[in-house]
Scaffold this motif. Structure first.
Motif, PDB file in Angstrom:
ATOM      1  N   ILE A   6      37.978  31.183  35.940  1.00 31.34           N
ATOM      2  CA  ILE A   6      38.046  32.570  36.384  1.00 31.34           C
ATOM      3  C   ILE A   6      37.145  33.387  35.476  1.00 31.34           C
ATOM      4  O   ILE A   6      37.418  33.526  34.290  1.00 31.34           O
ATOM      5  CB  ILE A   6      39.495  33.111  36.338  1.00 31.34           C
ATOM      6  N   SER A   7      36.062  33.900  36.024  1.00 29.08           N
ATOM      7  CA  SER A   7      35.099  34.671  35.243  1.00 29.08           C
ATOM      8  C   SER A   7      35.285  36.160  35.500  1.00 29.08           C
ATOM      9  O   SER A   7      35.307  36.600  36.643  1.00 29.08           O
ATOM     10  CB  SER A   7      33.676  34.264  35.606  1.00 29.08           C
ATOM     11  N   LEU A   8      35.384  36.914  34.416  1.00 31.91           N
ATOM     12  CA  LEU A   8      35.462  38.365  34.542  1.00 31.91           C
ATOM     13  C   LEU A   8      34.072  38.997  34.512  1.00 31.91           C
ATOM     14  O   LEU A   8      33.946  40.205  34.644  1.00 31.91           O
ATOM     15  CB  LEU A   8      36.327  38.942  33.417  1.00 31.91           C
ATOM     16  N   ARG A  13      37.391  40.091  43.213  1.00 29.53           N
ATOM     17  CA  ARG A  13      38.793  40.499  43.248  1.00 29.53           C
ATOM     18  C   ARG A  13      39.661  39.389  42.701  1.00 29.53           C
ATOM     19  O   ARG A  13      39.400  38.213  42.931  1.00 29.53           O
ATOM     20  CB  ARG A  13      39.224  40.808  44.677  1.00 29.53           C
ATOM     21  N   LEU A  14      40.698  39.788  41.995  1.00 26.37           N
ATOM     22  CA  LEU A  14      41.656  38.844  41.446  1.00 26.37           C
ATOM     23  C   LEU A  14      43.031  39.123  42.039  1.00 26.37           C
ATOM     24  O   LEU A  14      43.410  40.281  42.210  1.00 26.37           O
ATOM     25  CB  LEU A  14      41.722  38.979  39.921  1.00 26.37           C
ATOM     26  N   HIS A  18      45.945  34.813  39.807  1.00 20.76           N
ATOM     27  CA  HIS A  18      44.833  34.713  38.864  1.00 20.76           C
ATOM     28  C   HIS A  18      45.187  35.399  37.550  1.00 20.76           C
ATOM     29  O   HIS A  18      44.923  34.875  36.468  1.00 20.76           O
ATOM     30  CB  HIS A  18      43.568  35.369  39.435  1.00 20.76           C
ATOM     31  N   ASN A  55      40.177  44.474  40.736  1.00 19.00           N
ATOM     32  CA  ASN A  55      38.765  44.174  40.552  1.00 19.00           C
ATOM     33  C   ASN A  55      38.574  43.537  39.183  1.00 19.00           C
ATOM     34  O   ASN A  55      39.281  43.870  38.225  1.00 19.00           O
ATOM     35  CB  ASN A  55      37.924  45.445  40.663  1.00 19.00           C
ATOM     36  N   THR A  56      37.601  42.635  39.088  1.00 20.82           N
ATOM     37  CA  THR A  56      37.355  41.988  37.801  1.00 20.82           C
ATOM     38  C   THR A  56      36.993  43.016  36.732  1.00 20.82           C
ATOM     39  O   THR A  56      37.361  42.855  35.572  1.00 20.82           O
ATOM     40  CB  THR A  56      36.239  40.936  37.908  1.00 20.82           C
ATOM     41  N   LYS A  60      38.598  43.281  33.054  1.00 14.44           N
ATOM     42  CA  LYS A  60      37.697  43.159  31.913  1.00 14.44           C
ATOM     43  C   LYS A  60      37.866  44.357  30.976  1.00 14.44           C
ATOM     44  O   LYS A  60      37.909  44.213  29.754  1.00 14.44           O
ATOM     45  CB  LYS A  60      36.246  43.049  32.376  1.00 14.44           C
TER      46      LYS A  60
END
Length: 66
Positions: A6-8, A13-14, A18, A55-56, A60
């Motif tokens: 899982i990349s931020l 969308r997560l 997640h 949202n990522t 973050k």
């Protein structure tokens, strides 16, 4: 089973699942912290308002405070 990556750093969308994996917490802990404001509220909902997403960029920004 393989652990998902899982990349931020990528836009996207997560889902709650997640976030529970990223934050290493259970379902009940996640929703309790969401209710108290420790975690940000969802950025929106899909599926007639039932499935929350973040949202990522929101996650973050939250993780920068750790």
């Amino acid at each position: 089973a393989r652990v998902p990556i899982i990349s931020l750093d990528q836009p996207g969308r997560l889902r709650a699942g997640h976030l529970m994996a990223i934050l290493c917490c259970s379902h009940s802990t996640f929703y309790a912290r969401l209710k108290t404001g420790e975690y940000p509220q969802p950025d929106g909902r899909d599926g007639k308002g039932k499935r929350p997403y973040w949202n990522t960029s929101t996650i973050k920004a939250m993780s920068n405070g750790w």
